[in-house]
Design a protein around this motif. Structure first.
Motif, PDB file in Angstrom:
ATOM      1  N   ARG A   1       0.858  -1.189   0.000  1.00  0.00           N
ATOM      2  CA  ARG A   1       0.000   0.000   0.000  1.00  0.00           C
ATOM      3  C   ARG A   1       0.891   1.234   0.000  1.00  0.00           C
ATOM      4  NH1 ARG A   1       0.912  -1.974   4.871  1.00  0.00           N
ATOM      5  NH2 ARG A   1       1.112  -0.619   6.692  1.00  0.00           N
ATOM      6  N   LEU A   2       0.311   2.370  -0.358  1.00  0.00           N
ATOM      7  CA  LEU A   2       1.032   3.635  -0.341  1.00  0.00           C
ATOM      8  C   LEU A   2       0.780   4.330   0.985  1.00  0.00           C
ATOM      9  CD1 LEU A   2       0.263   4.925  -3.961  1.00  0.00           C
ATOM     10  CD2 LEU A   2       2.213   3.570  -3.173  1.00  0.00           C
ATOM     11  N   SER A   3       1.797   4.971   1.521  1.00  0.00           N
ATOM     12  CA  SER A   3       1.660   5.623   2.829  1.00  0.00           C
ATOM     13  C   SER A   3       0.901   6.943   2.739  1.00  0.00           C
ATOM     14  CB  SER A   3       3.038   5.876   3.436  1.00  0.00           C
ATOM     15  OG  SER A   3       3.777   6.810   2.648  1.00  0.00           O
ATOM     16  N   GLY A   4       0.683   7.445   1.536  1.00  0.00           N
ATOM     17  CA  GLY A   4      -0.054   8.688   1.357  1.00  0.00           C
ATOM     18  C   GLY A   4      -0.855   8.654   0.073  1.00  0.00           C
ATOM     19  N   PRO A   5      -1.689   9.670  -0.151  1.00  0.00           N
ATOM     20  CA  PRO A   5      -2.542   9.678  -1.349  1.00  0.00           C
ATOM     21  C   PRO A   5      -1.746   9.922  -2.621  1.00  0.00           C
ATOM     22  CG  PRO A   5      -2.771  11.734  -0.147  1.00  0.00           C
ATOM     23  CD  PRO A   5      -1.916  10.850   0.708  1.00  0.00           C
ATOM     24  N   LEU A   6      -2.251   9.408  -3.713  1.00  0.00           N
ATOM     25  CA  LEU A   6      -1.687   9.614  -5.038  1.00  0.00           C
ATOM     26  C   LEU A   6      -2.836   9.854  -6.006  1.00  0.00           C
ATOM     27  CD1 LEU A   6       0.614   9.578  -7.141  1.00  0.00           C
ATOM     28  CD2 LEU A   6       0.314   7.091  -7.282  1.00  0.00           C
TER      29      LEU A   6
END
Length: 458
Positions: free
Chosen positions: A350-355
């Motif tokens: 998962r990504l640690s922040g929005p994209l």
């Protein structure tokens, strides 16, 4: 042989060249065989002394059924749409470079300077006040589409399509309304990826296509690209300093936590891109196809994906975890090196922040009825060369939603723009356009001709 980039040879009579071009243009427009008969076209090129780059553009224009008598720039963006595109475009950060190196001199010489995006939409137009007013009357204004698909041969549109500098003199323009004008244009590239992100154009009288203008505009382009690279480097350094934390003589126990400046959410640009571009921290970075596929899958799964699920999204095979893991390691290293503001975490991936994804933004615009903004943002299919399931699904969703929206709810001008640019061989779209056009519209003849061509080729 004539230089394809220069409109005039040194010492050549502009008046005589203009007369030759006007005769050649009239003959080409009147003779339908020149677009399809290669032998006739070669003879015509030799007799008219026409540059090959111009003749090729005329052929493209005729095959697209572009009307040489139509009013250019007839479907401008709304003020809100233009403001949004100006705000997002990377050249907005380096406009002072253009002003310093080109605009001031061009204004004194009686020229107009325009900057457009990669799709040929003019975002900024400035320069000599009187000439700018005349150009606006001709449709050359901020918000107008000056791509080859919209107006035929022109310096900004042809420079973008060719990916090279070009000058266009008088009747070399396909549209008759532009025959009194001449121009020089150069494409602007994103420094790291090399992708074309825009165009710089100088427009005016015959002097705007004189040989000495091209080096000036190319020098401005070089300075703009260098400044874009510096902007990206500064942003990377600032992020490095923020991660390291502020230096202070205050004991750690009593230190006041530094408040991090608000950063814009990183944005992955996929539409018509190959490779993709990641916009972050005021700069851009090219993203490899595989890494773009992984980021796309994770951006659409905020809760994360198992290794098997991510492998299936990227490779089409849940058993491809062994192929996935080294790519994830390389992507983590790339994200860290570029300081993009988020990390790739594991278990689940998962990504640690929005994209943000530009493709999803286009879908959102269509859902809220902002059809013109969505069409303006659409620069082509999502990652055209990718066969990853997650990309193919997103590509199909965007393309089919855009098509359905154009068919169901778009006004005739928008539908015409969509048909010319993205649905050239789609008979249903052209039939819908025929029904949407007013009975006396001059475009009906062109639409009928296109439908007949589609039927003959099918």
């Amino acid at each position: 042989m004539r230089n394809n980039r220069h409109a005039l040879q040194r010492g050549e009579s502009v008046r005589q060249r203009r007369l030759l071009l006007e005769r050649a243009h009239e003959r080409f427009v009147a003779d339908s065989s020149l677009a399809d008969d290669a032998d006739s076209r070669r003879m015509f090129a030799a007799q008219s002394d026409l540059r090959h780059v111009v003749l090729d553009s005329w052929v493209r224009s005729k095959r697209r059924s572009i009307d040489p008598d139509a009013t250019p720039g007839a479907r401008p963006l709304s003020p809100a749409e233009l403001e949004e595109l100006q705000r997002l475009h990377p050249i907005a950060r380096v406009l002072p470079v253009v002003n310093r190196l080109l605009l001031d001199e061009a204004t004194q010489a009686g020229f107009v300077v325009a900057i457009g995006d990669a799709a040929g939409r003019l975002l900024w137009v400035d320069g000599d006040r009187r000439l700018r007013s005349e150009a606006e009357d001709m449709g050359f204004a901020a918000g107008a589409d000056w791509s080859e698909n919209a107006v035929g041969t022109s310096a900004p549109g042809s420079a973008l399509l060719l990916g090279d500098s070009i000058q266009v003199l008088g009747a070399e323009h396909y549209n008759r309304a532009v025959h009194q004008w001449s121009c020089t244009a150069v494409p602007v590239h994103e420094p790291e990826s090399g992708a074309i992100i825009g165009v710089i154009d100088v427009t005016g009288n015959d002097a705007a296509a004189s040989p000495h203008i091209l080096p000036l505009v190319e020098a401005t382009r070089a300075a703009v690209e260098a400044e874009l690279k510096l902007v990206a480097m500064r942003a990377t350094l600032e992020r490095s300093h923020e991660r390291a934390g502020p230096r202070s003589l205050t004991p750690a126990a009593h230190a006041t936590p530094a408040r991090e400046p608000r950063q814009a959410t990183p944005r992955l640009m996929l539409l018509g891109r190959d490779p993709a571009l990641l916009e972050h921290g005021g700069g851009f970075a090219g993203v490899s196809r595989r890494h773009a596929e992984i980021l796309t899958a994770l951006a659409e799964a905020p809760n994360g994906l198992s290794a098997a699920a991510l492998a299936e999204q990227v490779y089409g095979d849940p058993g491809a975890e062994q192929r996935l893991r080294p790519e994830v390691v390389r992507l983590r290293k790339w994200l860290s090196q570029h300081g993009v503001g988020f990390e790739l975490l594991s278990r689940p991936y998962r990504l640690s922040g929005p994209l943000r994804l530009d493709a999803l933004e286009a879908l959102e615009a269509l859902e809220r009825g902002a059809h013109r903004l969505a069409l303006a943002a659409y620069e082509g299919p999502v990652l055209p060369s990718s066969d990853a399931p997650v990309v193919e699904q997103l590509r199909h969703e965007v393309d089919s939603t855009l098509r359905e929206s154009m068919l169901q709810t778009a006004a005739a001008p928008l539908l015409f723009e969509y048909a010319q640019n993205w649905a050239v061989d789609d008979a249903q779209v052209w039939e819908a356009l025929l029904h949407a056009l007013p009975p006396l519209s001059p475009k009906r003849t062109r639409v009928v001709a296109r439908l007949e061509t589609i039927a003959a080729e099918g």
